[in-house]
Scaffold this active site. Structure first.
Site, PDB file in Angstrom:
ATOM      1  CD  GLU A 112      -2.472   1.719   0.291  1.00  0.00           C
ATOM      2  OE1 GLU A 112      -2.410   2.816   0.032  1.00  0.00           O
ATOM      3  OE2 GLU A 112      -3.249   0.735  -0.156  1.00  0.00           O
ATOM      4  CG  ASP A 139       4.719   2.829  -6.914  1.00  0.00           C
ATOM      5  OD1 ASP A 139       4.960   2.076  -7.780  1.00  0.00           O
ATOM      6  OD2 ASP A 139       3.698   3.633  -7.072  1.00  0.00           O
ATOM      7  N   GLY A 140       3.433   0.035  -5.607  1.00  0.00           N
ATOM      8  CA  GLY A 140       3.266  -1.191  -6.171  1.00  0.00           C
ATOM      9  C   GLY A 140       4.313  -1.571  -7.207  1.00  0.00           C
ATOM     10  CG  ASP A 160      -8.312  -3.947  -5.215  1.00  0.00           C
ATOM     11  OD1 ASP A 160      -9.014  -3.421  -5.827  1.00  0.00           O
ATOM     12  OD2 ASP A 160      -8.667  -4.438  -3.926  1.00  0.00           O
TER      13      ASP A 160
END
Length: 294
Positions: A112, A139-140, A160
């Site tokens: 997240e 950051d993903g 998601d």
């Protein structure tokens, strides 16, 4: 006309009954947690909209609220017994909690970008963390890049992430999906929460197809959400689907997930490709933000 008046009154009444129990301005957005009777929701308040990111029934927290969350469990019809799960975008931690209950031996890592969201999930949505369930504030895309360097593999990757308006642009490109594919274990699946009503629908579909080949759309008629299942080896046979539905049905019932009905929402793009062949692919250089206003 009367029904529209009644609907408006109903919406206004519901909004009036909502009680804000937490509000803060994070590094990325305004965050609100409110309650309406038994329903507690996490909302992102941006310049253009206020959107619910996660909700839970206080008196029945196992029961899933959102349609898209339920559809995500179609993943288990194309991959079995996940052992390493990666979730990009936490919300209230609902998906993580349910997966942990279903597969207590599985390792689940949540990523997240916003530390405030992680805190809210812990404080207001009973987000579970332990030696099997961990989380990172990052950051993903950066996380996945570093996971690839470490040679990590995940057999269930759930995308998601949502910024309050749409999926962040850098998590929608061919380059990003190639990075995701690089950390997907053999026999695993990528499950992406996206939208069937978006003007980017065709571009997203073409981009996923360019990286993963044929994929599965999971969506209900007249609903805005869709789940994309990609990266799996082959579409299960009808016999395999029936067997998995039978096995999963009792396990998912407590979460209000009708896996039998969901299995009927699955459409394989090999049989039904619903975007033009010349659709432009989204890349790091071409990601038209103006189309996000849908």
């Amino acid at each position: 006309m009367l029904k529209y008046v009644l609907l408006a009154l109903s919406v206004f009444s519901g909004a009036a009954l909502a009680n804000v129990i937490h509000e803060e301005r994070s590094l990325y957005r305004n965050i609100i947690v409110d309650e309406t009777r038994d329903l507690r929701c996490l909302k992102f308040n941006t310049k253009s909209s206020q959107t619910s990111q996660s909700c839970m029934y206080k008196n029945d927290p196992d029961k899933l609220v959102f349609n898209y969350t339920k559809l995500t469990f179609a993943s288990l019809l194309v991959t079995e017994n996940p052992k390493n799960v990666l979730i990009i975008g936490l919300g209230g931690g609902t998906l993580s909690n349910v997966i942990h209950e279903l597969y207590p031996a599985a390792k689940i890592h949540n990523v997240e970008i916003d530390p405030a969201v992680l805190s809210v999930a812990r404080d207001y949505f009973s987000f579970i963390e332990n030696d099997k369930v961990t989380s990172s504030v990052q950051d993903g895309r950066i996380f996945i890049k570093r996971a690839a360097i470490k040679k990590k593999k995940y057999d269930w990757i759930i995308l998601d992430a949502f910024n309050g308006d749409y999926i962040p642009e850098h998590l929608l490109t061919k380059e990003f999906f190639e990075e995701v594919k690089g950390v997907l274990a053999d026999g695993g699946v990528v499950a992406a929460n996206t939208f069937s009503s978006s003007k980017l629908y065709e571009h997203e579909s073409a981009t996923y197809h360019s990286v993963f080949g044929d994929f599965i759309n999971v969506s209900r008629a007249n609903r805005s959400n869709r789940i994309i299942l990609a990266g799996f080896k082959a579409m299960p046979t009808k016999a395999q689907l029936n067997e998995r539905v039978k096995a999963l049905g009792p396990k998912l019932k407590k979460y209000d997930v009708d896996i039998n009905a969901i299995s009927n929402y699955m459409q394989y793009t090999k049989d039904e490709q619903d975007w033009p062949k010349n659709t432009k692919i989204l890349t790091d250089q071409y990601s038209p933000a103006n189309l996000l206003n849908f």
